[in-house]
Design a protein around this motif. Structure first.
Motif, short mmCIF file in Angstrom:
data_model
loop_
_atom_site.label_atom_id
_atom_site.label_comp_id
_atom_site.label_asym_id
_atom_site.label_seq_id
_atom_site.Cartn_x
_atom_site.Cartn_y
_atom_site.Cartn_z
N LEU A 1 0.77 -1.51 0.13
CA LEU A 1 0.08 0.14 -0.22
C LEU A 1 1.08 1.61 -0.29
N PRO A 2 1.48 1.68 -1.21
CA PRO A 2 2.00 2.68 -0.58
C PRO A 2 1.35 4.17 -0.69
N LEU A 3 2.25 4.78 -0.61
CA LEU A 3 1.39 6.47 -0.43
C LEU A 3 0.76 6.72 -1.21
N ASP A 4 0.75 6.96 -2.71
CA ASP A 4 0.15 7.21 -3.74
C ASP A 4 -1.02 5.77 -4.20
N ALA A 5 -0.87 5.05 -3.74
CA ALA A 5 -2.21 4.05 -3.88
C ALA A 5 -3.22 4.55 -4.41
N HIS A 6 -3.99 4.09 -5.44
CA HIS A 6 -6.03 4.75 -5.18
C HIS A 6 -6.49 3.59 -4.97
N GLU A 7 -6.98 3.53 -4.34
CA GLU A 7 -8.90 2.91 -4.13
C GLU A 7 -10.19 3.28 -4.84
N TYR A 8 -10.33 2.10 -5.23
CA TYR A 8 -11.66 2.18 -6.00
C TYR A 8 -13.19 1.32 -4.80
N THR A 9 -14.26 1.73 -5.39
CA THR A 9 -15.06 1.00 -4.94
C THR A 9 -15.66 0.95 -6.13
N VAL A 10 -16.15 -0.07 -5.97
CA VAL A 10 -17.20 -0.89 -7.28
C VAL A 10 -18.72 -1.91 -6.87
N LYS A 11 -19.89 -0.68 -6.91
CA LYS A 11 -21.16 -0.91 -6.85
C LYS A 11 -21.33 -1.64 -7.39
N CYS A 12 -21.84 -2.56 -6.60
CA CYS A 12 -22.42 -4.11 -7.88
C CYS A 12 -23.94 -4.95 -7.29
N SER A 13 -23.88 -5.31 -6.17
CA SER A 13 -24.79 -6.34 -5.36
C SER A 13 -25.97 -6.56 -6.06
N VAL A 14 -25.57 -7.27 -7.03
CA VAL A 14 -26.70 -7.98 -8.40
C VAL A 14 -26.41 -9.66 -7.82
N ARG A 15 -27.69 -9.64 -9.17
CA ARG A 15 -27.12 -11.02 -9.22
C ARG A 15 -26.96 -11.88 -10.40
N GLY A 16 -25.98 -12.57 -11.35
CA GLY A 16 -26.31 -13.04 -12.72
C GLY A 16 -25.65 -11.68 -13.72
N ASP A 17 -24.99 -10.62 -13.38
CA ASP A 17 -25.05 -9.89 -14.27
C ASP A 17 -23.52 -10.89 -14.98
N VAL A 18 -23.79 -9.44 -16.56
CA VAL A 18 -23.03 -10.22 -17.51
C VAL A 18 -21.75 -8.98 -18.05
N GLY A 19 -22.09 -7.95 -16.94
CA GLY A 19 -21.13 -6.81 -17.64
C GLY A 19 -19.66 -6.82 -17.23
N PRO A 20 -18.96 -6.12 -17.47
CA PRO A 20 -17.21 -6.24 -16.49
C PRO A 20 -16.90 -5.88 -15.61
N ALA A 21 -18.07 -5.35 -14.32
CA ALA A 21 -17.65 -5.02 -13.67
C ALA A 21 -18.38 -5.24 -12.91
N CYS A 22 -19.42 -6.28 -12.69
CA CYS A 22 -20.11 -7.01 -11.85
C CYS A 22 -20.43 -7.81 -11.82
#
Length: 497
Positions: free
Chosen positions: A295-316
């Motif tokens: 975890l370097p100081l310049d690391a970026h944290e990202y959050t991906v909102k999903c909470s789904v079932r059966g999604d076939v997209g690139p995110a979830c």
């Protein structure tokens, strides 16, 4: 008795000479006393000679059986030995065995090559397509991998490789009398291929822009092209070794290998259950900066909102969730092709802006664990094509079965696509698997018809050579050794390379 023990140079008495003396022998045994009655002899002769065509036909039949035995001993297999084949078959000339005065001769068996030219040409076509899309995809994006849904030329390369591996398995393990030994050999080959894939695509080699090498074990990529091929290989080999129904009498192809189809359907059922049944919660990930600490100081944290079932997209999708949970996000492919989607708005120098959706920055492995299940099914489909090749000897029967399989898979794949199952290479969807397998079968039929039936071998000689050295060429291309060597030659100054 002496005459029976005496052998002529051919090894046996010709029955025609024996049959020719039958009238005289019959007359001598039926005439009580000499002198010989010529009229009686001539009256017996037509009756006895009337059996000569039957006996001659019997002798001809025995000769055919002898020729058949010679052909099987020479490696031709049990095939109909008709008149045209008799004309083409010539026994090899005898040679002296070196012991004696030259009276002892043996027949030298034919050395028949079992290598199928169209199979090598098809494997070479896979290698050729791989080279074209790897080096030409940046110039012509239409042939590069589709960012997510859809089919481009590059999306056919992996299924073609798996298909030809399945055909080869059917020929290699056609006869496996010692199943445990064959299993260990298959496991050993798959393990070597898997480790070689980690070396070539795990991040150890740093590409064309740097001659350095080395990789952090905490960030090494664990899956890749050769790893996927090794998974398909071991699944196909185990099915061929343990699930094939081998009996002494010939049974139908479907009856002999029905357990293979059950295995394929079971794998598809597991794939669909995991892809559409698993719940994908919200997830977070870190993208490190220039440093390589956790975890370097310049690391970026990202959050991906999903909470789904059966999604076939690139995110979830659940495929990515399984890889992140089992392998770890640091061991996935850091430059997934979905970054080329419009939503990610990637720049010309392959940089994703901060304004892009969070999932555009996330790693994703297109050769992941879940998608490897349906990739193994492609190998099983190729295995069935190989069974047709191994069990049917006539060209017409082979082509009819192959075309029947290909058309059925193509129609079913297009039907599923119309129902809403996307044609997706990163997820290796069912429709994608069926359509690409059908395309591979049609392509193989065309090469078989062109090369092995019509004999236009000169058209595919470069592909045949590439097919025989497929793994070596893959190593040279994936390690960029070929490009590095070519760039080492220049005219007067290095800038002109």
């Amino acid at each position: 008795t002496k005459r029976k023990e005496t052998k002529r140079s051919s090894g046996q008495w010709n029955t025609r000479y024996i049959f020719a003396f039958l009238p005289l022998a019959s007359f001598l045994f039926t005439t009580p006393t000499p002198p010989i009655d010529t009229k009686l002899f001539l009256s017996h002769s037509p009756l006895l000679y009337s059996f000569f065509p039957i006996l001659s036909a019997f002798e001809s039949h025995k000769k055919k059986e002898k020729d058949m035995a010679m052909a099987m001993a020479a490696g031709y297999g049990q095939i109909p030995f008709d008149e045209e084949m008799q004309k083409s078959f010539r026994p090899p000339p005898p040679f002296h065995d070196g012991a004696g005065d030259g009276d002892h001769h043996i027949l030298k068996p034919y050395k028949k090559s079992n290598r199928l030219v169209s199979l090598d040409a098809f494997r070479g076509l896979c290698v050729f397509l791989m080279i074209v899309v790897d080096y030409g995809g940046s110039v012509f994006p239409i042939i590069a991998h589709s960012p997510w849904n859809g089919l481009h030329l590059a999306d056919f390369v992996m299924p073609f490789f798996l298909f030809v591996v399945g055909i080869s398995i059917a020929l290699v393990y056609k006869k496996a009398p010692n199943r445990p030994e064959a299993t260990w050999k298959a496991v050993g080959r798959a393990a070597k291929l898997f480790l070689l894939g980690i070396l070539l695509q795990g991040g150890f080699l740093h590409g064309l822009n740097s001659l350095t090498y080395g990789v952090d074990l905490e960030r090494i990529r664990l899956l890749g092209i050769l790893q996927r091929i090794s998974i398909g290989y071991i699944v196909g080999a185990l099915c061929e070794i343990w699930l094939s129904r081998r009996t002494r009498r010939e049974v139908g192809i479907l009856k002999s290998y029905y357990l293979h189809w059950f295995a394929a359907f079971a794998i598809i059922a597991v794939y669909l259950g995991l892809l559409y049944g698993l719940y994908v919660p919200d997830w977070q990930f870190f993208v490190p900066g220039e440093g390589y600490s956790d975890l370097p100081l310049d690391a970026h944290e990202y959050t991906v909102k999903c909470s789904v079932r059966g999604d076939v997209g690139p995110a979830c999708n659940s495929a990515g969730m399984i890889d992140r949970f089992v392998l770890g996000i640091n061991h996935l492919y850091a430059k997934p092709v979905y970054k080329n989607l419009k939503e990610c708005n990637i720049s010309s120098d392959k940089v994703v802006p901060e304004s892009a959706p969070s999932w555009c920055h996330a790693p994703f492995d297109p050769e992941g664990l879940l998608s490897s299940l349906t990739a193994a099914v492609t190998c099983l489909i190729g295995l069935q094509y190989g069974h047709v090749l191994a069990h049917l000897q006539d060209h017409k029967g082979r082509l009819e079965n192959w075309c029947g399989f290909s058309v059925a898979f193509l129609v079913l794949g297009l039907f599923l696509a119309l129902l809403g199952f996307p044609i997706n290479k990163p997820l290796y969807s069912i429709s994608y698997m069926l359509i690409t397998s059908a395309t591979a079968g049609i392509t193989f039929c065309a090469l078989y018809l062109l090369v092995d039936i019509y004999g236009y071998r000169w058209l595919t000689l470069p592909l045949e050579w590439m097919g025989k050295h497929a793994l070596s060429i893959f190593i040279i291309v994936s390690s960029n050794l070929a490009v590095i060597v070519i760039q080492g030659f220049y005219w007067k100054s290095p800038e002109n390379n």
